[in-house]
Design an enzyme around this catalytic site. Structure first.
Site, short mmCIF file in Angstrom:
data_model
loop_
_atom_site.label_atom_id
_atom_site.label_comp_id
_atom_site.label_asym_id
_atom_site.label_seq_id
_atom_site.Cartn_x
_atom_site.Cartn_y
_atom_site.Cartn_z
N LYS A 101 4.49 0.14 -7.14
CA LYS A 101 5.86 -0.29 -6.85
C LYS A 101 6.90 0.70 -7.39
O LYS A 101 7.99 0.81 -6.86
CB LYS A 101 6.13 -1.67 -7.45
CG LYS A 101 5.16 -2.77 -7.03
CD LYS A 101 5.26 -3.12 -5.57
CE LYS A 101 4.62 -4.45 -5.21
NZ LYS A 101 3.17 -4.53 -5.39
C1 LIG Z 1 2.21 -5.22 -4.65
C2 LIG Z 1 0.79 -4.86 -4.91
C3 LIG Z 1 -0.17 -4.89 -3.89
C4 LIG Z 1 0.15 -5.36 -2.49
O1 LIG Z 1 1.05 -4.53 -1.82
P1 LIG Z 1 1.83 -5.04 -0.53
O2 LIG Z 1 2.80 -3.97 -0.19
O3 LIG Z 1 2.51 -6.32 -0.95
O4 LIG Z 1 0.82 -5.30 0.53
C5 LIG Z 1 -1.44 -4.47 -4.19
N1 LIG Z 1 -1.77 -4.05 -5.43
C6 LIG Z 1 -0.88 -4.02 -6.44
C7 LIG Z 1 -1.30 -3.59 -7.78
C8 LIG Z 1 0.44 -4.42 -6.21
O5 LIG Z 1 1.33 -4.38 -7.20
#
Ligand SMILES: *Cc1c(COP(=O)(O)O)cnc(C)c1O
Length: 457
Positions: A101
């Site tokens: 993120k």
């Molecule tokens: C947010 C997240 C996901 C999922 O990603 P999306 O974009 O919501 O599909 C997978 N793994 C981790 C560690 C995340 O923080």
């Protein structure tokens, strides 16, 4: 049609829909080949320019992108590691909160602050998190002058590290809120705030959830970076993506529309497998959320999937609106078989259960000496099963193993240490509110605490 800066601040459209670019910019093979060996921030700048146009001056954009990726603790920003002759891991967890993120959020916060300053405005950011978005948003926005950031997380359903990343910052523009409910409840509350237009205008609401188009744009970059490292555009590549809200993998779809030769995109889910079932059966049918060792994927309402449906329905906005209304009304719906077929030409999917996740962590450690987190493990388990003949497969490593120490300890037999520069959060004082999943209570709390109403918009 809105410009980039307006979409950046709005997040969700006023009618509840999601923004996508009017058309996908197309990169020529030579332009893609030219990314090889260039610094991450350079590639990011080239790609962002194609979407932002003249909305932000290039010198400002370059400064913000350079600053954003300087916060990463690896010089390659998103290094690629080889696991087997045709298997690769794209490490997206070298940012300040140890999950992918950060890649988007570090740039988003700078873009937003810049646009708000140019307009002489302030904003109240509201976002729901299944764990990682919240920490990344708070880290990116803490102390920034023009925003207050309100992050909702499901009480008791995020890891200690995730919670502490949200609750230990001391800046007074940071507001962490535990909701008594699931991630889907938290996300529904945030959608409710955006649909309450007078409230939205009064506090200058802006969104940073993965529905914010700018986040998807930022994530497109690492698909290109990994692709060219493995021989694109002269050779095909495939990606497996641990998926929850469908934001990350949708960025892979965008990369393919922009000209990256993507042979396959594999949606890896945990037991919350709505997307896998949808691809298998053609029916979109949410069920209750089950808590797993990969909590950032414990989602049954996958917001960004609507963006793919818009493409698969050949950009028939009215058709997609009817579809979403049918889901909202009856809880599930059948998709157009042609659209499902269309999705199946590029996407594959698989569901990884808890035992398979744990076994994959142990096996990967034994075979390669590399420790992966549970989200990444759901991806690796599917990657092996869906690798097209002769095509390198890249699994996105979405979080650092130390972010989910309990599950990793159970699978690997030892406890991964947090990087020394982050260890202090485990003893720092926590500060957060706990409220029911009730929009009126939430709105009152935001109006009391945000600095944005008082200054006036
Ligand atoms: C947010 C997240 C996901 C999922 O990603 P999306 O974009 O919501 O599909 C997978 N793994 C981790 C560690 C995340 O923080």
């Amino acid at each position: 049609m809105l410009g980039f800066a307006d979409v950046l601040l709005a997040g969700l459209a006023r009618d509840g829909g999601l923004y996508v670019p009017a058309q996908w910019p197309r990169l020529a093979p030579d332009e893609i080949a030219d990314f090889a060996g260039r610094p991450y921030a350079d590639v990011a700048l080239s790609i962002f320019k194609r979407f932002i146009g003249d909305d932000i001056a290039e010198a400002d954009l370059k400064r913000m992108v350079d600053e954003a990726y300087a916060t990463f603790r690896h010089p390659a920003v998103t290094p690629l590691t080889q696991l087997a002759s045709d298997q690769f891991l794209l490490e997206l967890f070298h940012g300040p909160t140890l999950a992918f993120k950060d890649v988007a959020m570090q740039v988003l916060s700078r873009l937003m602050d810049h646009v708000l300053a140019e307009r002489g405005q302030r904003a109240t950011i509201a976002g729901a998190t299944s764990g990682d978005t919240g920490g990344a948003a708070i880290e990116a926005f803490r102390g920034r002058e023009r925003v207050d950031v309100f992050i909702l997380f499901p009480d008791g359903r995020v890891s200690d590290v995730q919670r502490r990343q949200m609750t230990t910052p001391t800046e007074d523009n940071v507001h962490s809120i535990a909701i008594r409910g699931t991630f889907d409840d938290a996300q529904a509350l945030v959608k409710g705030l955006f649909n309450h237009h007078s409230f939205r205008d009064r506090v200058g609401l802006a969104g940073v959830n993965s529905i914010n188009w700018a986040r998807i744009m930022a994530q497109v970059v690492y698909y290109f970076v990994a692709g060219v490292a493995l021989g694109a555009p002269w050779r095909q590549v495939a990606f497996t993506v641990p998926t929850g809200n469908f934001g990350d993998i949708f960025a892979g779809y965008v990369a393919s529309r922009m000209g990256l030769p993507v042979a396959r995109l594999v949606i890896a889910t945990n037991v919350n497998d709505i997307l896998h079932r949808t691809l298998q059966t053609g029916r979109y049918e949410p069920r209750g959320v089950i808590a797993t060792s990969s909590p950032s994927m414990d989602i049954q309402v996958s917001s960004n999937f609507e963006r793919l449906l818009f493409e698969a329905y050949l950009r028939d906005g009215a058709g997609v609106r009817r579809l979403m209304a049918a889901i909202a009304q009856s809880g599930s719906t059948a998709l157009d078989p042609d659209a499902v077929k269309q999705i199946g030409t590029l996407f594959a999917s698989g569901r990884t259960d808890e035992a398979e996740t744990m076994a994959t962590i142990a096996d990967t450690l034994n075979e390669t000496g590399i420790l992966v987190d549970p989200h990444t493990a759901t991806g690796l388990f599917q990657a092996k099963r869906h690798t097209p003949q002769g095509v390198p497969m890249v699994t996105l490593a979405t979080a650092h193993p130390a972010k989910f120490p309990d599950a990793v300890t159970a699978a690997a037999g030892f406890r991964p240490a947090l990087p020394a520069w982050l260890a202090h959060i485990m003893t720092a004082e926590e500060r957060y509110a706990v409220i029911p999943a009730d929009q009126i209570v939430l709105e009152r709390l935001i109006e009391e605490r945000t600095h944005s109403v008082r200054v006036g918009l």
